[in-house]
Design a protein around this motif. Sequence first.
Motif, PDB file in Angstrom:
ATOM      1  N   LEU A  22      -1.605   2.212   1.155  1.00 20.22           N
ATOM      2  CA  LEU A  22      -1.257   0.922   0.539  1.00 20.22           C
ATOM      3  C   LEU A  22      -1.278   1.033  -0.980  1.00 20.22           C
ATOM      4  CD1 LEU A  22      -0.593  -2.080   0.997  1.00 20.22           C
ATOM      5  CD2 LEU A  22      -3.059  -2.523   0.985  1.00 20.22           C
ATOM      6  N   LEU A  23      -2.271   1.741  -1.504  1.00 24.38           N
ATOM      7  CA  LEU A  23      -2.411   1.887  -2.951  1.00 24.38           C
ATOM      8  C   LEU A  23      -1.261   2.690  -3.552  1.00 24.38           C
ATOM      9  CD1 LEU A  23      -4.356   1.345  -5.357  1.00 24.38           C
ATOM     10  CD2 LEU A  23      -5.384   3.576  -4.855  1.00 24.38           C
ATOM     11  N   THR A  24      -0.867   3.764  -2.863  1.00 20.35           N
ATOM     12  CA  THR A  24       0.182   4.639  -3.404  1.00 20.35           C
ATOM     13  C   THR A  24       1.588   4.175  -3.047  1.00 20.35           C
ATOM     14  OG1 THR A  24      -0.003   6.098  -1.468  1.00 20.35           O
ATOM     15  CG2 THR A  24      -1.324   6.655  -3.410  1.00 20.35           C
ATOM     16  N   SER A  25       1.710   3.141  -2.200  1.00 16.57           N
ATOM     17  CA  SER A  25       3.034   2.657  -1.808  1.00 16.57           C
ATOM     18  C   SER A  25       3.767   2.010  -2.963  1.00 16.57           C
ATOM     19  CB  SER A  25       2.908   1.665  -0.648  1.00 16.57           C
ATOM     20  OG  SER A  25       2.189   0.511  -1.053  1.00 16.57           O
ATOM     21  N   ARG A  26       3.061   1.747  -4.050  1.00 16.34           N
ATOM     22  CA  ARG A  26       3.713   1.170  -5.235  1.00 16.34           C
ATOM     23  C   ARG A  26       4.669   2.162  -5.874  1.00 16.34           C
ATOM     24  NH1 ARG A  26      -2.174  -0.686  -7.531  1.00 16.34           N
ATOM     25  NH2 ARG A  26      -2.686  -2.156  -5.855  1.00 16.34           N
ATOM     26  N   SER A  27       4.449   3.444  -5.611  1.00 21.65           N
ATOM     27  CA  SER A  27       5.364   4.461  -6.136  1.00 21.65           C
ATOM     28  C   SER A  27       6.662   4.430  -5.343  1.00 21.65           C
ATOM     29  CB  SER A  27       4.729   5.856  -6.035  1.00 21.65           C
ATOM     30  OG  SER A  27       5.684   6.855  -6.314  1.00 21.65           O
ATOM     31  N   ALA A  28       7.776   4.584  -6.044  1.00 23.28           N
ATOM     32  CA  ALA A  28       9.084   4.551  -5.376  1.00 23.28           C
ATOM     33  C   ALA A  28       9.512   5.937  -4.906  1.00 23.28           C
ATOM     34  CB  ALA A  28      10.138   3.984  -6.330  1.00 23.28           C
ATOM     35  N   SER A  29       8.714   6.965  -5.179  1.00 25.73           N
ATOM     36  CA  SER A  29       9.155   8.325  -4.858  1.00 25.73           C
ATOM     37  C   SER A  29       9.006   8.611  -3.375  1.00 25.73           C
ATOM     38  CB  SER A  29       8.357   9.348  -5.662  1.00 25.73           C
ATOM     39  OG  SER A  29       7.075   9.529  -5.135  1.00 25.73           O
ATOM     40  N   ARG A  40     -15.857  11.602  11.135  1.00 21.51           N
ATOM     41  CA  ARG A  40     -15.815  10.139  11.139  1.00 21.51           C
ATOM     42  C   ARG A  40     -14.341   9.722  11.109  1.00 21.51           C
ATOM     43  NH1 ARG A  40     -20.137   7.752   6.773  1.00 21.51           N
ATOM     44  NH2 ARG A  40     -21.955   9.047   7.240  1.00 21.51           N
ATOM     45  N   HIS A  41     -13.632   9.963  12.182  1.00 22.56           N
ATOM     46  CA  HIS A  41     -12.178   9.833  12.175  1.00 22.56           C
ATOM     47  C   HIS A  41     -11.709   8.394  12.058  1.00 22.56           C
ATOM     48  CE1 HIS A  41     -12.707  13.873  14.186  1.00 22.56           C
ATOM     49  NE2 HIS A  41     -12.039  14.145  13.098  1.00 22.56           N
ATOM     50  N   THR A  42     -12.413   7.448  12.677  1.00 22.66           N
ATOM     51  CA  THR A  42     -12.025   6.039  12.557  1.00 22.66           C
ATOM     52  C   THR A  42     -12.155   5.570  11.116  1.00 22.66           C
ATOM     53  OG1 THR A  42     -12.721   5.602  14.833  1.00 22.66           O
ATOM     54  CG2 THR A  42     -12.463   3.704  13.385  1.00 22.66           C
ATOM     55  N   GLU A  43     -13.233   5.978  10.440  1.00 24.99           N
ATOM     56  CA  GLU A  43     -13.407   5.624   9.030  1.00 24.99           C
ATOM     57  C   GLU A  43     -12.336   6.306   8.180  1.00 24.99           C
ATOM     58  OE1 GLU A  43     -17.394   6.317   7.650  1.00 24.99           O
ATOM     59  OE2 GLU A  43     -18.252   5.692   9.572  1.00 24.99           O
ATOM     60  N   ALA A  44     -12.025   7.568   8.506  1.00 21.25           N
ATOM     61  CA  ALA A  44     -11.005   8.289   7.745  1.00 21.25           C
ATOM     62  C   ALA A  44      -9.649   7.606   7.869  1.00 21.25           C
ATOM     63  CB  ALA A  44     -10.916   9.732   8.232  1.00 21.25           C
ATOM     64  N   GLU A  45      -9.333   7.094   9.064  1.00 22.71           N
ATOM     65  CA  GLU A  45      -8.055   6.405   9.251  1.00 22.71           C
ATOM     66  C   GLU A  45      -7.975   5.151   8.387  1.00 22.71           C
ATOM     67  OE1 GLU A  45      -5.210   5.812  12.991  1.00 22.71           O
ATOM     68  OE2 GLU A  45      -7.066   4.663  13.188  1.00 22.71           O
ATOM     69  N   LYS A  46      -9.079   4.419   8.285  1.00 29.20           N
ATOM     70  CA  LYS A  46      -9.102   3.226   7.428  1.00 29.20           C
ATOM     71  C   LYS A  46      -8.941   3.607   5.962  1.00 29.20           C
ATOM     72  CE  LYS A  46     -12.014   0.480  10.558  1.00 29.20           C
ATOM     73  NZ  LYS A  46     -13.351  -0.145  10.762  1.00 29.20           N
ATOM     74  N   THR A  47      -9.604   4.684   5.554  1.00 29.92           N
ATOM     75  CA  THR A  47      -9.486   5.133   4.163  1.00 29.92           C
ATOM     76  C   THR A  47      -8.062   5.580   3.858  1.00 29.92           C
ATOM     77  OG1 THR A  47     -11.793   5.848   4.216  1.00 29.92           O
ATOM     78  CG2 THR A  47     -10.428   6.692   2.429  1.00 29.92           C
ATOM     79  N   LEU A  48      -7.454   6.304   4.785  1.00 28.36           N
ATOM     80  CA  LEU A  48      -6.070   6.729   4.600  1.00 28.36           C
ATOM     81  C   LEU A  48      -5.131   5.535   4.516  1.00 28.36           C
ATOM     82  CD1 LEU A  48      -5.982   9.836   6.957  1.00 28.36           C
ATOM     83  CD2 LEU A  48      -5.154   9.824   4.597  1.00 28.36           C
ATOM     84  N   SER A  49      -5.378   4.507   5.308  1.00 23.71           N
ATOM     85  CA  SER A  49      -4.544   3.300   5.255  1.00 23.71           C
ATOM     86  C   SER A  49      -4.651   2.623   3.898  1.00 23.71           C
ATOM     87  CB  SER A  49      -4.962   2.320   6.357  1.00 23.71           C
ATOM     88  OG  SER A  49      -4.709   2.853   7.628  1.00 23.71           O
ATOM     89  N   GLU A  50      -5.860   2.580   3.357  1.00 24.69           N
ATOM     90  CA  GLU A  50      -6.041   1.986   2.034  1.00 24.69           C
ATOM     91  C   GLU A  50      -5.350   2.828   0.967  1.00 24.69           C
ATOM     92  OE1 GLU A  50      -9.594   0.502  -1.012  1.00 24.69           O
ATOM     93  OE2 GLU A  50     -10.118   1.162   1.023  1.00 24.69           O
ATOM     94  N   LEU A  51      -5.461   4.156   1.102  1.00 24.95           N
ATOM     95  CA  LEU A  51      -4.786   5.042   0.152  1.00 24.95           C
ATOM     96  C   LEU A  51      -3.280   4.891   0.252  1.00 24.95           C
ATOM     97  CD1 LEU A  51      -4.995   7.341  -1.931  1.00 24.95           C
ATOM     98  CD2 LEU A  51      -5.060   8.960  -0.021  1.00 24.95           C
ATOM     99  N   GLN A  59       8.370  11.548  -2.252  1.00 31.50           N
ATOM    100  CA  GLN A  59       7.253  12.463  -2.108  1.00 31.50           C
ATOM    101  C   GLN A  59       5.951  11.702  -1.908  1.00 31.50           C
ATOM    102  OE1 GLN A  59       7.336  16.064  -1.952  1.00 31.50           O
ATOM    103  NE2 GLN A  59       5.397  15.388  -1.062  1.00 31.50           N
ATOM    104  N   ALA A  60       5.791  10.589  -2.628  1.00 29.69           N
ATOM    105  CA  ALA A  60       4.584   9.776  -2.452  1.00 29.69           C
ATOM    106  C   ALA A  60       4.496   9.246  -1.031  1.00 29.69           C
ATOM    107  CB  ALA A  60       4.579   8.624  -3.461  1.00 29.69           C
ATOM    108  N   ALA A  61       5.653   8.872  -0.469  1.00 27.27           N
ATOM    109  CA  ALA A  61       5.664   8.365   0.910  1.00 27.27           C
ATOM    110  C   ALA A  61       5.338   9.457   1.914  1.00 27.27           C
ATOM    111  CB  ALA A  61       7.033   7.755   1.220  1.00 27.27           C
ATOM    112  N   ALA A  62       5.608  10.714   1.554  1.00 31.30           N
ATOM    113  CA  ALA A  62       5.344  11.830   2.469  1.00 31.30           C
ATOM    114  C   ALA A  62       3.923  12.349   2.367  1.00 31.30           C
ATOM    115  CB  ALA A  62       6.332  12.972   2.184  1.00 31.30           C
ATOM    116  N   ASN A  63       3.260  12.043   1.248  1.00 33.38           N
ATOM    117  CA  ASN A  63       1.904  12.546   1.042  1.00 33.38           C
ATOM    118  C   ASN A  63       0.961  12.063   2.138  1.00 33.38           C
ATOM    119  OD1 ASN A  63       2.671  13.847  -1.294  1.00 33.38           O
ATOM    120  ND2 ASN A  63       1.901  12.262  -2.660  1.00 33.38           N
ATOM    121  N   ASN A  64       0.107  12.956   2.584  1.00 33.37           N
ATOM    122  CA  ASN A  64      -0.976  12.648   3.539  1.00 33.37           C
ATOM    123  C   ASN A  64      -0.501  12.287   4.940  1.00 33.37           C
ATOM    124  OD1 ASN A  64      -2.422  11.095   0.731  1.00 33.37           O
ATOM    125  ND2 ASN A  64      -3.150  13.019   1.582  1.00 33.37           N
TER     126      ASN A  64
END
Length: 436
Positions: A85-92, A72-83, A94-99
């Motif tokens: 956005l959620l993790t972008s609050r971290s300033a690291s 379900r790649h289209t759904e996975a892309e939406k989930t990754l986008s939400e993830l 490494q967080a920006a490189a994850n996934n």
Amino acid sequence: MWGYIIIAVFLRIVSTTTAQELPFPQVSADDEAGLAPAMSKLAEQAIAAYKESGDRAAYLDNLFRAQIVAERHTEAEKTLSELRLLTSRSASRQAAANNVPDEIFVRAKIVEAADHVAFEEAFRRSFNETFQRLSDPISALVIRTFSVPARFLRSDVDRALQLQKGKSSIALPDALRLIHAYQIDREFRAFGPLADNLITEDDQRRYVSENDIQVKTPDGATLCARIIRPKHAGRFPALLEFTIYNYTDPTTVNRDMRRTASNGYVAVEGFTRGKACSPDQPIPYVHDGADAATLIEWIAKQEWSDGRVGMYGGSYSGFTAWAATKFMPRALKAIMVGAAVGPGIDVPMEGNVFWNFIYPWPFYTCTNKTLDDATYNDHARWQALDTKWYRTGRAYRDLDKIDGMPNPIFNRWISHPSYDSYWQSVIPYGREFARI
């Protein structure tokens, strides 16, 4: 001494309120024809059964992996986008490189289906579009994740499937772990062979690389060095690792040098005399401090240098950093080392007792311009040597005669069984530490 880099993958599995069981057939990791449909069906069941229980990031992480396995790649892309956005609050960084590799893979699968192109072409487009918008430091962190040895990935799948032997169902938390391992394995197997050339192209866009640079020492020997530096104009501080270990596969070294250059330094990998493009005979320890100082002075004179050099490393290259401080080259401003070898202190002996495991090391490092892995890893030979020496009661200095192969470097070492002037000459000693 170690040429392996282990990348740890942390599974963030949220426990569910009930130990829900999902049907799952007996299947082997070697049976790809049977495993793929079984995993796809399991992923579909997990998506239906899995509920968020407080940790939104962990929930999204597990969900997108199940969606990928279920294709379900289209759904996975939406989930990754939400993830994202959620993790972008971290300033690291490494967080920006994850996934990011997951995002590249999912986008490639979507392009493959939508544009009816081969996965190789779809992956190339997705990779290039993503890396165009990544900063140098984040791109270097992302590239690290593309070089996970396949054996580490498949081992997680094997281990998870072994736990299911004799069972016809799997608990939801265990299913999520298995899906996680399978998704990573499947993903990296798909793009692993495709990434190297794309990484090389991206490196050429960001950095200047120079190989087999020869630097002469005052006594007429030749040192060899490699450089990766930022492509934009300027003068930069340099970080030097000076080592005897010239690995046949430079993946790990390139990964570290890229990270150095991505953070605004010139990355220099220097090899001790006799290694890489040096025509001389390798001699461990003896010349390394003076040679490191020579290389540091050469670095400081280059047009891309701002005159400052730092050294880093572990084991042998930890020793060479300390060895350089014995000569205190003016451009050397800092060292950062771990588990540094102390010649005459903990290698090749400790407390004046020699280590048998050191005996093969001169063959490993000094036989050729790279490393003699075949000889060093001939464990049967070295075990037989130790056994024969012990049983015969022969003198320790007869080890090479028992082995049947001359080992002049080791013999030189055992001629200095105490911390005498031979060992004192290679690293700071006594009052020399006060100058550092």
